[in-house]
Write a protein that holds these residues in place. Structure first.
Motif: not given
Length: 807
Positions: A295-305, A313-329
């Motif tokens: 019926a749907q595609v939905r996600a809450a805010k996704l984060t990663g560090n 030397r220090t290397t960092t990475a931060h990933i962020e996907l906002p909340s979104f909704e939709g359908t599989p199509q």
């Protein structure tokens, strides 16, 4: 009321008595061991495997119907090698459900399972015959109408002390589970249970050595291929690939629909900590909610560090996907962001990858039309800036990922100092099905215009192809400058520099082929034009053939072979034609010990892990043929002129003539030729010929390349037909051969006139003039009169040079 109750009680008692009587009759008359031969024969006929149950099968009837099979073994297909063995197998069935055609297995216990599964190079496995075939599933007989389907329920499985080995010969991988323990709850349609699993795991390709544990709740719905996992807690501790002291954890809940590929994740967390050499890594990804249902595609805010510490030397990475909704199509992620930074005492850089994402799950289509990368920061005093635009599309049904209209405009630190400017356009395609990739890139690197085509035909191990065209390239501009020592207040002896080893380990896994074309090239201060290089690498060997270029008024053609081994091996063949040797050597080594134009032939091999070892192991041949040049560092004509001062020694009152050459001195020649045989870093020559208007030079000796030393004798003869050239000194010595010994380090070659040899030469000359005749006659007569002539040589030589001394 009492009468019905009494009837019921009597009926139940009667049934129980009948059941007990039936069990007693079965126990007395039925022996399962009588059927072992039939079972062994059936397995042999159907699977071509040998089943063995050496012990006695024990039955139990109350409170559960059960069997203890003892030890059981099964062979490989069509063989006697043991495929699997179990120390003990026990199981028990609930009696009453059998009356309604329901098999409720109370417990299954398997002790000491050992098995080895092989995947062969053609993709087949050693257990294919044991797995149900699709045709068998489709042709299974239907249940008669009105019959109740047999239902299989298991109250629990306990597997202990198991050892399972997997040998994947197709991928050259092995894996082994040892001390494996598995305990489950109820296993039945729609029933919830809990499982615990633990095992020691080891593998090669990739290297794994650690302990794995899993705890989770589960609910299987076999008929719908729908599975629910709750309160999952998975942990791995140990070594994985290059990482040691690694700890991986995965927790959360998941719901899977395998038939449709749908899933729902809830409170999922993945974390990792570990070390790689001197580097420490710490990473974490949190997925509060992500679901793809019908019926749907939905996600809450996704984060990663992620954080990687490597020394300063220090290397960092931060990933962020906002909340979104939709359908599989049709769904759209407004903008995902990946921020990464690198910091140390000299570098402070940041890269930001961002862009929207659209997708169609059913068609497996995904795209990011506005994907960009932004760079910023600095390295010491050099700024880092730039942008990359790379619109991306992916079709996972066709397994093709492409980047179209890639545009890059970057300003980056130059290893040689300052900044380099890169502007380029291109595209790239990745075909996951064919395991191949292609890319094209064209643009400018500073003043160089380039056109680059790259390819990859396999992923593991990778096989690369390339075609590179550059109009002009100054490699020295991008080479890191050697560090200069800072002056100190007190003088101290300089430490002996440690020679860096030649590391060719990258060749062991490199597979590549391609060509390079450069219009004008400068490398190590050597300049060439119309450079063409073809390269092929594989199995630890690098072949560069041909190496062609226009070089210093001439041309060069040849090949180079490098083998990564212990020690490393090198082979070089080069032919230089019409090359101006002086300017070439001046640019290459900062010195021009030889001038002139001509041909040089090299065919040498060497081995070693250090440059000094390569010099000392050099072997092969070389030849020089030069015209109209000079040898710098020694003036042979001047050495001959110095014979004037030596005459006194012939009279008994002078010191030997000698000295150290000056770089300003030189010996001109119209022709120079010679060949060399090289062994153990020493080039030996016997046929040196140098011709000039005043003198003729022949020579022989050794050039010690490994020690940077010379030990050579040049025999100089003043031209016999000389008519007043070169001054009165040479006029007086015409026709005489003067040996000059050259020796010492290349930086300060010493020379010494060999007057003893010169006197012998003069004696020989006088004998020839007096005796005359053929060479054989001269030798015969010279043997008879040599003593007499030796006594006269001194006076005759003095008379001949009388005018030279003015006496």
């Amino acid at each position: 009321m009492r009468k019905p109750v009494k009837i019921v009680l009597v009926t139940v008692a009667t049934l129980l008595l009948l059941l007990v009587a039936g069990i007693a009759v079965i126990a007395a008359r039925f022996d399962p061991n009588d059927y072992k031969p039939d079972l062994v024969r059936m397995v042999q006929e159907k699977y071509q495997r040998k089943l063995a149950i050496p012990g006695t099968i024990q039955l139990s009837f109350f409170p559960k119907l059960g069997a203890d099979l003892g030890r059981v073994t099964l062979s490989e297909r069509q063989g006697t090698t043991e495929f699997a063995a179990v120390d003990r197998v026990t199981l028990s069935l609930a009696l009453l459900p059998l009356l309604s055609r329901q098999f409720v297995v109370d417990k299954i216990r398997v002790d000491g399972l050992q098995a080895k599964v092989i995947r062969f190079k053609d993709g087949s496995t050693s257990i294919d015959d044991l797995l149900p075939k699709e045709e068998e599933k489709s042709t299974a007989p239907a249940q008669p109408e009105g019959n109740t389907a047999v239902r299989l329920d298991i109250d629990g499985i306990h597997l202990c002390n198991a050892r399972i080995a997997i040998d994947d010969r197709q991928k050259a991988r092995t894996m082994e589970l040892r001390n494996a323990d598995l305990t489950t709850g109820k296993i039945a349609e729609g029933a919830s249970g809990k499982l615990q699993f633990s095992a020691d795991i080891s593998a090669k390709n990739p290297d794994i050595n650690g302990k794995l544990s899993i705890r989770a709740g589960y609910t299987p719905r076999w008929s719908q291929q729908h599975y629910t996992v709750t309160d999952m807690d998975t942990n791995f501790k140990g070594r994985l690939a290059d990482f040691s002291d690694l700890s991986l954890t995965l927790s959360g809940n998941a719901e899977l629909w395998l038939a449709t590929g749908r899933f729902a994740l809830d409170r999922l967390r993945l974390s990792a900590t570990g070390k790689r050499a001197s580097e420490a890594i710490d990473a974490q990804v949190d997925i509060p909610q992500l679901a793809i249902t019908d019926a749907q595609v939905r996600a809450a805010k996704l984060t990663g560090n992620a954080r990687l510490n490597a020394g300063t030397r220090t290397t960092t990475a931060h990933i962020e996907l906002p909340s979104f909704e939709g359908t599989p199509q049709a769904f759209r992620i407004p903008a995902f962001v990946i921020d990464s930074t690198i910091k140390d005492d000299k570098l402070d850089a940041r890269a930001r990858l961002s862009g929207p994402v659209t997708g169609d799950v059913d068609k497996m289509l995904f795209a990011s039309p506005g994907l960009t990368v932004n760079l910023s920061g600095k390295q010491e005093a050099t700024a880092i800036s730039g942008n990359i635009s790379a619109p991306l599309s992916a079709n996972f049904k066709t397994q093709i990922i492409s980047i179209s209209k890639l545009v890059a405009d970057l300003s980056l630190p130059n290893p040689g100092g300052g900044a380099l400017q890169l502007k380029a356009n291109g595209n790239a395609t990745l075909d996951l099905g064919k395991k191949s990739a292609t890319a094209t890139l064209a643009g400018n690197l500073d003043q160089s215009r380039f056109d680059l085509r790259l390819g990859m035909s396999e992923f593991s191990p990778a096989a690369y192809t390339f075609q590179v065209g550059i109009d002009q390239l100054d490699v020295d501009r991008y080479r890191r400058k050697p560090a200069t020592a800072k002056p100190s207040g007190t003088a101290s002896p300089a430490p002996t520099p440690t020679e860096p080893p030649i590391d060719l380990s990258a060749l062991s896994k490199l597979r590549a082929s391609g060509n390079l074309r450069i219009g004008a090239l400068k490398i190590a201060n050597i300049r060439g034009n119309n450079v063409r290089v073809d390269l092929r690498a594989g199995a630890g060997k690098l072949d560069i053939n041909p190496i062609n270029a226009n070089l210093y008024g001439g041309s060069v053609a040849g090949s180079l072979s490098v083998v990564s081994a212990s020690p490393n091996r090198f082979a070089l063949r080069q032919s230089l034609s019409g090359v101006q040797v002086g300017p070439l050597l001046k640019d290459a080594i900062g010195k021009d010990p030889i001038e002139g134009s001509g041909n040089v032939q090299l065919d040498v091999t060497t081995s070693g892990n250090l440059v000094s070892q390569l010099k000392k192991q050099l072997a092969g041949t070389a030849r020089l043929d030069l015209r109209d040049g000079a040898i710098r560092g020694v003036n042979i004509a001047q050495a001959v002129r110095s014979a004037k001062a030596k005459i006194g020694e012939l009279r008994g009152n002078e010191n030997p003539q000698g000295g150290t050459a000056s770089t300003a001195e030189k010996t001109d020649f119209s022709e120079l030729s010679g060949s060399f045989r090289i062994a153990n870093g020493i080039a030996h020559n016997e046929d040196l010929v140098i011709k000039s208007p005043l003198v003729r030079v022949s020579g022989s000796g050794d050039i010690n390349i490994g020690e940077d030393r010379l030990d050579y004798v040049a025999r100089t003869t003043v031209v016999s037909t000389l008519q007043g050239q070169g001054g009165p000194e040479l006029q007086a010595l015409k026709g005489l051969t003067v040996p000059v010994r050259l020796s010492g380090p290349f930086s300060a070659i010493g020379w010494r006139v060999d007057f003893a040899g010169m006197a012998s030469e003069l004696a020989k000359q006088k004998l020839e003039e007096k005796i005359g005749g053929s060479k054989d006659d001269i030798k015969a007569k010279a043997q008879q009169s040599i003593d007499e002539e030796k006594a006269k040589v001194r006076d005759q030589f003095k008379d001949r040079l009388k005018g030279l001394l003015g006496k």
